[in-house]
Design an enzyme around this catalytic site. Sequence first.
Site, short mmCIF file in Angstrom:
data_model
loop_
_atom_site.label_atom_id
_atom_site.label_comp_id
_atom_site.label_asym_id
_atom_site.label_seq_id
_atom_site.Cartn_x
_atom_site.Cartn_y
_atom_site.Cartn_z
N LYS A 195 -12.88 -1.20 6.99
CA LYS A 195 -12.28 -2.23 7.85
C LYS A 195 -12.85 -2.09 9.27
O LYS A 195 -13.66 -2.89 9.70
CB LYS A 195 -10.75 -2.14 7.85
CG LYS A 195 -10.14 -2.64 6.53
CD LYS A 195 -9.68 -1.52 5.69
CE LYS A 195 -8.69 -1.83 4.60
NZ LYS A 195 -8.96 -2.85 3.64
N ASP A 238 -1.32 6.64 6.18
CA ASP A 238 -2.43 5.82 5.68
C ASP A 238 -2.73 4.79 6.77
O ASP A 238 -1.98 3.83 6.95
CB ASP A 238 -2.02 5.13 4.38
CG ASP A 238 -3.08 4.14 3.89
OD1 ASP A 238 -4.11 3.97 4.56
OD2 ASP A 238 -2.84 3.51 2.83
N TRP A 246 0.82 -1.22 0.00
CA TRP A 246 0.00 0.00 0.00
C TRP A 246 0.85 1.26 0.00
O TRP A 246 0.56 2.21 -0.72
CB TRP A 246 -1.02 -0.02 1.14
CG TRP A 246 -2.06 -1.06 0.88
CD1 TRP A 246 -2.27 -2.22 1.57
CD2 TRP A 246 -3.01 -1.07 -0.20
NE1 TRP A 246 -3.29 -2.94 0.98
CE2 TRP A 246 -3.75 -2.26 -0.09
CE3 TRP A 246 -3.29 -0.19 -1.25
CZ2 TRP A 246 -4.77 -2.60 -0.99
CZ3 TRP A 246 -4.31 -0.53 -2.15
CH2 TRP A 246 -5.03 -1.72 -2.01
N1 PMP Z 1 -4.43 1.55 2.07
C1 PMP Z 1 -4.55 0.43 2.80
C2 PMP Z 1 -3.66 0.24 3.98
C3 PMP Z 1 -5.48 -0.54 2.45
O1 PMP Z 1 -5.60 -1.66 3.17
C4 PMP Z 1 -6.32 -0.32 1.34
C5 PMP Z 1 -7.40 -1.30 0.92
N2 PMP Z 1 -7.29 -2.56 1.33
C6 PMP Z 1 -6.14 0.84 0.60
C7 PMP Z 1 -5.20 1.77 1.00
C8 PMP Z 1 -6.98 1.12 -0.61
O2 PMP Z 1 -8.26 1.47 -0.23
P1 PMP Z 1 -9.46 1.62 -1.27
O3 PMP Z 1 -9.67 0.31 -1.91
O4 PMP Z 1 -10.58 2.06 -0.38
O5 PMP Z 1 -9.07 2.67 -2.25
#
Ligand code: PMP
Length: 376
Positions: free
Chosen positions: A207, A183, A108
């Site tokens: 989550k 994040d 991520w």
């Molecule tokens: N950052 C993290 C730490 C995530 O776990 C996720 C999704 N699993 C995201 C960003 C991306 O999020 P989204 O799919 O809502 O754009």
Amino acid sequence: MTSRQAGEQRPFNFSPGPATLPEEVLQQAADELLNWHGSGMGVMEMSHRSQDFISICEQAESDLRGLLALPQDFHILFLQGGGIGQNAIAPLNLSQGGVVDFVVTGSWSSKSHEEAGRYVKAAPLAASGAASGYTDIPDLAAWQLSPQAAYVHLCSNETIQGVQFPEFPDLAALGSTAPLVVDCSSDIASRPMDWQRVGMAFAGAQKNLGPAGLTLVLIREELLGRALPICPSAFNYELVARSQSMYNTPPTWGIYLLGLTARWMLRQREGQQTGLAALAARNERQAAKLYAAIDASDFYINRVNPAVRSRMNVPFTLADESLTRRFLDGAEQRGLLQLQGHSSVGGMRASLYNAMTDEGVDALVAYLQDFERYAG
Ligand code: PMP
């Protein structure tokens, strides 16, 4: 699956997100679905400008602020666009087109790094866990922070690799004056967090907070007003903050469910502890139990340094990977759902968000032991 009979237990859902939500929250939302508090309308059917919805939104925000112990100089913004949206929106709002430092500890933060590169002059890697195969967080003393960075980005919990910062780093102690951008999509509200060390944090709601479609941004007042002219108005933090997240139609249903979930979190107890302290104790206990089961033999493998193992997402593989499908099918038959690992890494992943119960973790641990006896 057929609809559930009264009194029947729901299966245990280990999805990485959208993820299991507290049953009490779902039940209340179901009870209020057609008629919220005698209004004759469901929340999904209300104007976001109505007094009813404004009261829902204000209550959700104030409960969340209390739960997180968020200082008053932080704004709470309710947006759309998800974590991936924030990978562009954050640099558009905060970089001023300059240099942004990235700490990459998994998929991520790596994605955030790539996306930011489109909007900033330079996005140097201050530290990377790539050499360890993302099984560790680079030693803070070795981070190379740029003196002129507009901010430093990291991901507090890497949902795919299962690597979590035990706490937010103190950038000032590392000699940096840049604000920290976090994040925290997959560990927001899982434990108390030190907001003094943070300039801005973002999280998709799906989550620990509620349904997909709602993105939370927590930002200090002093960081507003830095957006690049090309930043879309709907994602300009200052415009959204000045209009109490009503610059355009916010994700009303998500805000309502976040409010119910925040209330549920505030009610949680573990011994003398309540709220986030209680959730942190529960999360730590559940994760420790599962890691102990994984570490108990060579049959299951998790290679993450124990000091930085995630308490939210526990990835593991089988020493004999040809048994993976059988493991997952058997789990599902026992009501242990959505244990498949992310497609980029394979294997299994058990996500233990706030709504996961001790019974769920016990059932998973029992399954791990039984499967090893049967197939090992
Ligand atoms: N950052 C993290 C730490 C995530 O776990 C996720 C999704 N699993 C995201 C960003 C991306 O999020 P989204 O799919 O809502 O754009």
